[in-house]
Design a protein around this motif. Sequence first.
Motif, short mmCIF file in Angstrom:
data_model
loop_
_atom_site.label_atom_id
_atom_site.label_comp_id
_atom_site.label_asym_id
_atom_site.label_seq_id
_atom_site.Cartn_x
_atom_site.Cartn_y
_atom_site.Cartn_z
N ASN A 64 8.53 22.02 2.58
CA ASN A 64 6.68 22.92 2.07
C ASN A 64 7.05 24.09 1.69
O ASN A 64 6.02 23.89 1.00
N ALA A 107 1.85 12.88 -5.35
CA ALA A 107 1.90 11.55 -5.13
C ALA A 107 3.61 10.83 -5.67
O ALA A 107 3.78 10.88 -6.91
N TYR A 158 5.73 11.18 -0.22
CA TYR A 158 4.32 12.14 -0.33
C TYR A 158 3.36 11.49 -1.14
O TYR A 158 3.68 10.83 -2.31
N ASP A 159 2.69 11.17 -0.19
CA ASP A 159 1.21 9.88 -0.63
C ASP A 159 0.08 10.28 -1.52
O ASP A 159 -1.05 9.22 -1.65
N GLY A 160 0.05 11.43 -1.65
CA GLY A 160 -0.80 11.84 -2.74
C GLY A 160 -2.11 12.90 -1.53
O GLY A 160 -2.58 13.71 -2.55
N SER A 161 -1.50 12.42 -0.47
CA SER A 161 -2.16 13.73 0.68
C SER A 161 -1.85 14.32 1.62
O SER A 161 -2.10 14.97 2.17
N ALA A 162 -0.30 13.48 1.54
CA ALA A 162 0.15 14.54 3.16
C ALA A 162 1.59 13.96 3.11
O ALA A 162 1.87 12.62 2.62
N TRP A 163 3.08 14.23 3.37
CA TRP A 163 4.11 14.12 3.87
C TRP A 163 3.97 12.96 4.69
O TRP A 163 3.44 12.93 5.70
N SER A 185 3.04 22.42 -3.94
CA SER A 185 2.17 22.10 -4.82
C SER A 185 2.55 19.95 -4.99
O SER A 185 3.18 19.69 -6.33
#
Length: 207
Positions: free
Chosen positions: A48, A56, A71-76, A53
């Motif tokens: 982190n 996805a 990383y799915d675009g909003s969270a790991w 930044s």
Amino acid sequence: MPTQDSYGQGINIAALTDAPDAEKLVKGITDELVPRANMRFASATERNATITSPVAGMEAWLEAEGLKTTYDGSAWVVSASGTNAWTTVGLPAGFTHNGNSNGDFQYRIVNLFGEVSMMLRGAVGVTYAGTDIPNGGVLNTVALPVSARPLSLRTIVVPCSDVSSVRITLKLDIQTGGFLKIYGTGGGAEGTTTPPWIGFNGCFTSL
């Protein structure tokens, strides 16, 4: 002027008409490829701090946690976990391993459907003091490690013998403090529940 790679991955490749610069060439390729590779970090904290930044599709292996994250675009999110061996639970007096010849009572941490979970297997034999279960129903002498403790109380159903028991299932609490506790034994209006063994094969819970 840089050109794009042939696979549509947005990787810039220096053109022959660009001014010669070996350092810039290598760094340019490296900076483009590394974020698309499976990066490795000592821990989630280091990941982190390094990737402030994320984009996805990025992947990172966490050595301390033994997890592969994406990383799915909003969270790991956890996409896989390393090989985790089965660990035998240390039992207090009154409980024995291999109840009903089902093997030692063990647990291991796995990844199920992208979620860190704990699997159980084996069974314990139980010797009661009258109708009282040993150790108040707590199955382990030492708390499970932090990595095997749930974020909140988890309650699951586990099978038991129907011998000397009006029930064929009991309740198992996986507590946030790392202890495993059985509920449902003893005497009651419906009869006595003192099964000689309690099983855990096929039981699991998310953490």
